[in-house]
Design a protein around this motif. Sequence first.
Motif, PDB file in Angstrom:
ATOM      1  N   PHE A  14      16.639 -34.521 -59.494  1.00  0.00           N
ATOM      2  CA  PHE A  14      16.803 -33.500 -60.524  1.00  0.00           C
ATOM      3  C   PHE A  14      17.589 -32.332 -59.966  1.00  0.00           C
ATOM      4  CE2 PHE A  14      12.622 -34.677 -62.875  1.00  0.00           C
ATOM      5  CZ  PHE A  14      13.237 -35.785 -63.401  1.00  0.00           C
ATOM      6  N   GLN A  15      18.417 -31.752 -60.781  1.00  0.00           N
ATOM      7  CA  GLN A  15      19.290 -30.666 -60.345  1.00  0.00           C
ATOM      8  C   GLN A  15      18.495 -29.468 -59.808  1.00  0.00           C
ATOM      9  OE1 GLN A  15      22.024 -29.293 -63.324  1.00  0.00           O
ATOM     10  NE2 GLN A  15      23.514 -28.716 -61.802  1.00  0.00           N
ATOM     11  N   LYS A  16      17.307 -29.217 -60.339  1.00  0.00           N
ATOM     12  CA  LYS A  16      16.512 -28.070 -59.897  1.00  0.00           C
ATOM     13  C   LYS A  16      15.712 -28.361 -58.629  1.00  0.00           C
ATOM     14  CE  LYS A  16      16.054 -25.912 -64.385  1.00  0.00           C
ATOM     15  NZ  LYS A  16      15.162 -25.364 -65.389  1.00  0.00           N
ATOM     16  N   SER A  17      15.728 -29.590 -58.167  1.00  0.00           N
ATOM     17  CA  SER A  17      14.969 -29.957 -56.976  1.00  0.00           C
ATOM     18  C   SER A  17      15.681 -29.475 -55.716  1.00  0.00           C
ATOM     19  CB  SER A  17      14.807 -31.478 -56.911  1.00  0.00           C
ATOM     20  OG  SER A  17      14.284 -31.862 -55.662  1.00  0.00           O
ATOM     21  N   PRO A  18      14.957 -28.780 -54.826  1.00  0.00           N
ATOM     22  CA  PRO A  18      15.593 -28.362 -53.579  1.00  0.00           C
ATOM     23  C   PRO A  18      16.027 -29.562 -52.731  1.00  0.00           C
ATOM     24  CG  PRO A  18      13.323 -27.536 -53.698  1.00  0.00           C
ATOM     25  CD  PRO A  18      13.597 -28.308 -54.933  1.00  0.00           C
ATOM     26  N   LEU A  19      15.315 -30.674 -52.842  1.00  0.00           N
ATOM     27  CA  LEU A  19      15.688 -31.858 -52.080  1.00  0.00           C
ATOM     28  C   LEU A  19      17.077 -32.356 -52.459  1.00  0.00           C
ATOM     29  CD1 LEU A  19      12.490 -34.074 -51.821  1.00  0.00           C
ATOM     30  CD2 LEU A  19      13.718 -32.941 -49.990  1.00  0.00           C
ATOM     31  N   GLN A  20      17.411 -32.258 -53.734  1.00  0.00           N
ATOM     32  CA  GLN A  20      18.724 -32.717 -54.194  1.00  0.00           C
ATOM     33  C   GLN A  20      19.815 -31.895 -53.516  1.00  0.00           C
ATOM     34  OE1 GLN A  20      20.887 -30.806 -56.314  1.00  0.00           O
ATOM     35  NE2 GLN A  20      22.353 -32.361 -56.709  1.00  0.00           N
ATOM     36  N   CYS A  21      19.603 -30.607 -53.415  1.00  0.00           N
ATOM     37  CA  CYS A  21      20.580 -29.719 -52.790  1.00  0.00           C
ATOM     38  C   CYS A  21      20.687 -30.010 -51.296  1.00  0.00           C
ATOM     39  CB  CYS A  21      20.181 -28.271 -53.027  1.00  0.00           C
ATOM     40  SG  CYS A  21      21.339 -27.080 -52.360  1.00  0.00           S
ATOM     41  N   TYR A  22      19.557 -30.146 -50.623  1.00  0.00           N
ATOM     42  CA  TYR A  22      19.561 -30.446 -49.191  1.00  0.00           C
ATOM     43  C   TYR A  22      20.239 -31.784 -48.926  1.00  0.00           C
ATOM     44  CZ  TYR A  22      15.922 -26.841 -49.057  1.00  0.00           C
ATOM     45  OH  TYR A  22      15.220 -25.687 -49.199  1.00  0.00           O
ATOM     46  N   TYR A  23      19.903 -32.762 -49.727  1.00  0.00           N
ATOM     47  CA  TYR A  23      20.462 -34.101 -49.553  1.00  0.00           C
ATOM     48  C   TYR A  23      21.988 -34.070 -49.685  1.00  0.00           C
ATOM     49  CZ  TYR A  23      20.887 -39.167 -50.077  1.00  0.00           C
ATOM     50  OH  TYR A  23      21.222 -40.483 -49.918  1.00  0.00           O
ATOM     51  N   ARG A  24      22.458 -33.391 -50.713  1.00  0.00           N
ATOM     52  CA  ARG A  24      23.899 -33.278 -50.944  1.00  0.00           C
ATOM     53  C   ARG A  24      24.582 -32.553 -49.787  1.00  0.00           C
ATOM     54  NH1 ARG A  24      24.269 -29.575 -55.132  1.00  0.00           N
ATOM     55  NH2 ARG A  24      24.409 -28.073 -53.484  1.00  0.00           N
ATOM     56  N   ASP A  25      24.003 -31.439 -49.349  1.00  0.00           N
ATOM     57  CA  ASP A  25      24.616 -30.643 -48.292  1.00  0.00           C
ATOM     58  C   ASP A  25      24.640 -31.388 -46.960  1.00  0.00           C
ATOM     59  OD1 ASP A  25      24.966 -28.697 -50.178  1.00  0.00           O
ATOM     60  OD2 ASP A  25      23.371 -27.390 -49.425  1.00  0.00           O
ATOM     61  N   VAL A  26      23.557 -32.077 -46.633  1.00  0.00           N
ATOM     62  CA  VAL A  26      23.498 -32.813 -45.373  1.00  0.00           C
ATOM     63  C   VAL A  26      24.507 -33.944 -45.374  1.00  0.00           C
ATOM     64  CG1 VAL A  26      22.069 -34.390 -44.009  1.00  0.00           C
ATOM     65  CG2 VAL A  26      21.136 -32.211 -44.774  1.00  0.00           C
ATOM     66  N   HIS A  27      24.568 -34.687 -46.446  1.00  0.00           N
ATOM     67  CA  HIS A  27      25.495 -35.817 -46.495  1.00  0.00           C
ATOM     68  C   HIS A  27      26.955 -35.361 -46.565  1.00  0.00           C
ATOM     69  CE1 HIS A  27      22.990 -39.384 -46.405  1.00  0.00           C
ATOM     70  NE2 HIS A  27      22.068 -38.613 -46.942  1.00  0.00           N
ATOM     71  N   ALA A  28      27.208 -34.253 -47.217  1.00  0.00           N
ATOM     72  CA  ALA A  28      28.582 -33.738 -47.258  1.00  0.00           C
ATOM     73  C   ALA A  28      29.020 -33.319 -45.862  1.00  0.00           C
ATOM     74  CB  ALA A  28      28.685 -32.567 -48.218  1.00  0.00           C
ATOM     75  N   GLY A  29      28.104 -32.748 -45.092  1.00  0.00           N
ATOM     76  CA  GLY A  29      28.421 -32.338 -43.735  1.00  0.00           C
ATOM     77  C   GLY A  29      28.732 -33.508 -42.828  1.00  0.00           C
ATOM     78  N   LEU A  30      28.111 -34.637 -43.079  1.00  0.00           N
ATOM     79  CA  LEU A  30      28.371 -35.819 -42.271  1.00  0.00           C
ATOM     80  C   LEU A  30      29.770 -36.365 -42.507  1.00  0.00           C
ATOM     81  CD1 LEU A  30      24.977 -37.717 -42.669  1.00  0.00           C
ATOM     82  CD2 LEU A  30      25.778 -36.418 -40.693  1.00  0.00           C
ATOM     83  N   HIS A  31      30.293 -36.162 -43.708  1.00  0.00           N
ATOM     84  CA  HIS A  31      31.614 -36.683 -44.047  1.00  0.00           C
ATOM     85  C   HIS A  31      32.732 -35.674 -43.781  1.00  0.00           C
ATOM     86  CE1 HIS A  31      29.850 -40.249 -45.728  1.00  0.00           C
ATOM     87  NE2 HIS A  31      29.063 -39.511 -46.471  1.00  0.00           N
TER      88      HIS A  31
END
Length: 47
Positions: A14-31
């Motif tokens: 869900f867009q309001k979930s902090p996990l969604q934001c963390y997940y996106r940011d961590v994976h973007a950093g890997l790429h």
Amino acid sequence: MDLAMRIVGARSLFQKSPLQCYYRDVHAGLHNPPMDDTVLMQLGARV
């Protein structure tokens, strides 16, 4: 991070979930990691 997403399930997407934001940011950093020379210059400047 993947384990946390599995534990929480679909609600973690869900867009309001902090996990969604963390997940996106961590994976973007890997790429898109910073270039090695940039990291070394930043570390040198901090020392």
